[in-house]
Write a protein that holds these residues in place. Structure first.
Motif, PDB file in Angstrom:
ATOM      1  N   GLN A  84      29.967  65.138 105.449  1.00 30.14           N
ATOM      2  CA  GLN A  84      29.601  66.010 104.335  1.00 30.14           C
ATOM      3  C   GLN A  84      29.383  67.441 104.814  1.00 30.14           C
ATOM      4  OE1 GLN A  84      29.147  65.305 100.765  1.00 30.14           O
ATOM      5  NE2 GLN A  84      30.590  63.759 101.523  1.00 30.14           N
ATOM      6  N   LEU A 107      27.743  67.259  88.468  1.00 35.10           N
ATOM      7  CA  LEU A 107      27.319  68.207  89.491  1.00 35.10           C
ATOM      8  C   LEU A 107      28.496  68.663  90.358  1.00 35.10           C
ATOM      9  CD1 LEU A 107      23.982  66.610  90.755  1.00 35.10           C
ATOM     10  CD2 LEU A 107      24.225  68.687  89.379  1.00 35.10           C
ATOM     11  N   ARG A 108      28.497  69.929  90.696  1.00 36.37           N
ATOM     12  CA  ARG A 108      29.423  70.482  91.663  1.00 36.37           C
ATOM     13  C   ARG A 108      28.997  69.983  93.044  1.00 36.37           C
ATOM     14  NH1 ARG A 108      28.863  76.663  91.142  1.00 36.37           N
ATOM     15  NH2 ARG A 108      29.122  76.043  88.967  1.00 36.37           N
ATOM     16  N   LYS A 109      29.923  69.462  93.822  1.00 37.39           N
ATOM     17  CA  LYS A 109      29.572  68.875  95.121  1.00 37.39           C
ATOM     18  C   LYS A 109      30.367  69.528  96.243  1.00 37.39           C
ATOM     19  CE  LYS A 109      28.540  64.485  92.838  1.00 37.39           C
ATOM     20  NZ  LYS A 109      29.143  64.779  91.515  1.00 37.39           N
ATOM     21  N   TYR A 114      21.235  68.032 100.213  1.00 34.16           N
ATOM     22  CA  TYR A 114      21.517  69.427  99.889  1.00 34.16           C
ATOM     23  C   TYR A 114      21.624  70.257 101.159  1.00 34.16           C
ATOM     24  CZ  TYR A 114      19.574  67.748  95.489  1.00 34.16           C
ATOM     25  OH  TYR A 114      19.315  67.003  94.360  1.00 34.16           O
ATOM     26  N   TRP A 135      24.848  63.201  87.664  1.00 32.27           N
ATOM     27  CA  TRP A 135      25.584  63.091  88.921  1.00 32.27           C
ATOM     28  C   TRP A 135      27.076  63.340  88.724  1.00 32.27           C
ATOM     29  CZ3 TRP A 135      24.830  63.531  93.808  1.00 32.27           C
ATOM     30  CH2 TRP A 135      25.722  62.991  94.738  1.00 32.27           C
ATOM     31  N   ASN A 155      31.046  59.764 103.344  1.00 29.05           N
ATOM     32  CA  ASN A 155      29.763  60.022 102.686  1.00 29.05           C
ATOM     33  C   ASN A 155      28.614  60.171 103.674  1.00 29.05           C
ATOM     34  OD1 ASN A 155      31.134  57.716 100.556  1.00 29.05           O
ATOM     35  ND2 ASN A 155      30.525  59.701  99.726  1.00 29.05           N
ATOM     36  N   CYS A 204      22.064  61.738  97.002  1.00 29.77           N
ATOM     37  CA  CYS A 204      22.389  63.137  97.275  1.00 29.77           C
ATOM     38  C   CYS A 204      21.528  63.737  98.374  1.00 29.77           C
ATOM     39  CB  CYS A 204      22.262  63.979  96.008  1.00 29.77           C
ATOM     40  SG  CYS A 204      20.589  64.061  95.337  1.00 29.77           S
ATOM     41  N   ALA A 227      24.676  73.710  98.236  1.00 31.66           N
ATOM     42  CA  ALA A 227      25.700  72.667  98.122  1.00 31.66           C
ATOM     43  C   ALA A 227      25.026  71.317  97.932  1.00 31.66           C
ATOM     44  CB  ALA A 227      26.591  72.633  99.358  1.00 31.66           C
ATOM     45  N   VAL A 228      25.587  70.515  97.035  1.00 21.27           N
ATOM     46  CA  VAL A 228      25.135  69.142  96.816  1.00 21.27           C
ATOM     47  C   VAL A 228      25.999  68.219  97.660  1.00 21.27           C
ATOM     48  CG1 VAL A 228      24.799  67.305  95.115  1.00 21.27           C
ATOM     49  CG2 VAL A 228      24.412  69.698  94.463  1.00 21.27           C
ATOM     50  N   LEU A 229      25.357  67.394  98.488  1.00 18.37           N
ATOM     51  CA  LEU A 229      26.077  66.463  99.346  1.00 18.37           C
ATOM     52  C   LEU A 229      26.165  65.091  98.681  1.00 18.37           C
ATOM     53  CD1 LEU A 229      24.438  67.345 102.784  1.00 18.37           C
ATOM     54  CD2 LEU A 229      26.347  68.471 101.610  1.00 18.37           C
ATOM     55  N   ASP A 230      27.314  64.459  98.794  1.00 16.46           N
ATOM     56  CA  ASP A 230      27.580  63.164  98.166  1.00 16.46           C
ATOM     57  C   ASP A 230      27.455  62.061  99.208  1.00 16.46           C
ATOM     58  OD1 ASP A 230      28.561  60.898  96.969  1.00 16.46           O
ATOM     59  OD2 ASP A 230      30.468  61.777  96.346  1.00 16.46           O
TER      60      ASP A 230
END
Length: 250
Positions: A85, A242-244, A34, A239, A80, A32, A13-16
């Motif tokens: 997240q 990307l799937r977040k 992860y 950015w 954020n 970001c 998972a990508v964290l915003d």
């Protein structure tokens, strides 16, 4: 180094962690982190964004850290921050089994202190600094009490989870290659390569430009060999695509 993980990377998972604008070029970059979940149920967190004070009052925090000469936070709310997240993924801080610090600049260390039960994997060169890099030599942050696992070279920390020691942007910059079942190999460059154009720019402004060039080439060669998806550290165009979190790459 003994492997730190038993399972293979199962999903990513990508964290915003918000948006930041660099004054010198006007570039707007995503911040970001992860989360990686392994087949053994282990939860790995890479990086933790800006300190919470930037969500409380970005202007006051920027003044305190003298960050305004470099850029400004454009969008960073409590949503954020690392705990929020993680919550998007159904996780709480106690779920983290391993924390990885890619390097110690201000936009990566905000919640480094928040996982005392999890060991922190970090490059030995970074941990040897008197304090985390934070911002522009101000060194306004002390090393949190933690069980630090230091890395002195490339290593596998578990099956299908390779860590590159790739200094240049920072003395102990790390990057990561994961093998996912559906997506295939994924290279997380972190700030070893912030965006593709940085390669053409010969990593101008890096802590050590020749090292950054050498390690950037090494990472891209590894990605080409593995036909890996590459997620860059701060690429404005990427950015947006990307799937977040709460979505996962599997």
């Amino acid at each position: 180094m003994q492997p730190l993980l038993k399972g293979r990377p199962e999903r990513l998972a990508v964290l915003d962690y918000g948006l930041f604008q660099v004054h010198a070029n006007g570039r707007i970059i995503g911040i970001c982190g992860y989360v990686i979940q392994t087949s053994a149920g282990e939860i790995v967190l890479i990086d933790t964004g800006f300190p919470a004070k930037y969500a409380d009052d970005a202007d006051a925090a920027t003044a305190e850290d003298e960050l305004g000469s470099f850029g400004q936070v454009l969008s960073l709310t409590h949503d954020n921050l690392t705990p929020a997240q993680l919550a998007k993924l159904g996780l709480v801080p106690d779920d983290i089994d391993l924390m990885i610090q890619s390097h110690t600049h201000i936009d990566h260390v905000g919640f480094m202190h928040a996982f005392p039960g999890a060991p922190i994997l970090i490059a030995a060169a970074e941990r040897a600094l008197p304090r985390p890099l934070y911002w522009s030599g101000k060194q306004a942050m002390e090393w949190p009490d933690a069980d630090y696992v230091t890395l002195t070279g490339d290593t596998d920390i578990g099956p299908g989870f390779h860590v590159f020691l790739a200094p240049g942007h920072a003395p102990g910059q790390l990057a990561f290659m994961l093998d996912l079942t559906q997506t295939g190999s994924v290279l997380l460059t972190s700030d070893a390569i912030s965006r593709p154009a940085e390669i053409d720019e010969a990593f101008a402004g890096s802590w050590d430009e020749p090292l950054a060039i050498r390690n950037g080439a090494r990472l891209m060669a590894a990605a080409a060999e593995r036909k890996a998806m590459v997620i860059f550290g701060h690429c404005p165009d990427q950015w947006k695509t990307l799937r977040k979190a709460p979505d996962w790459y599997t």
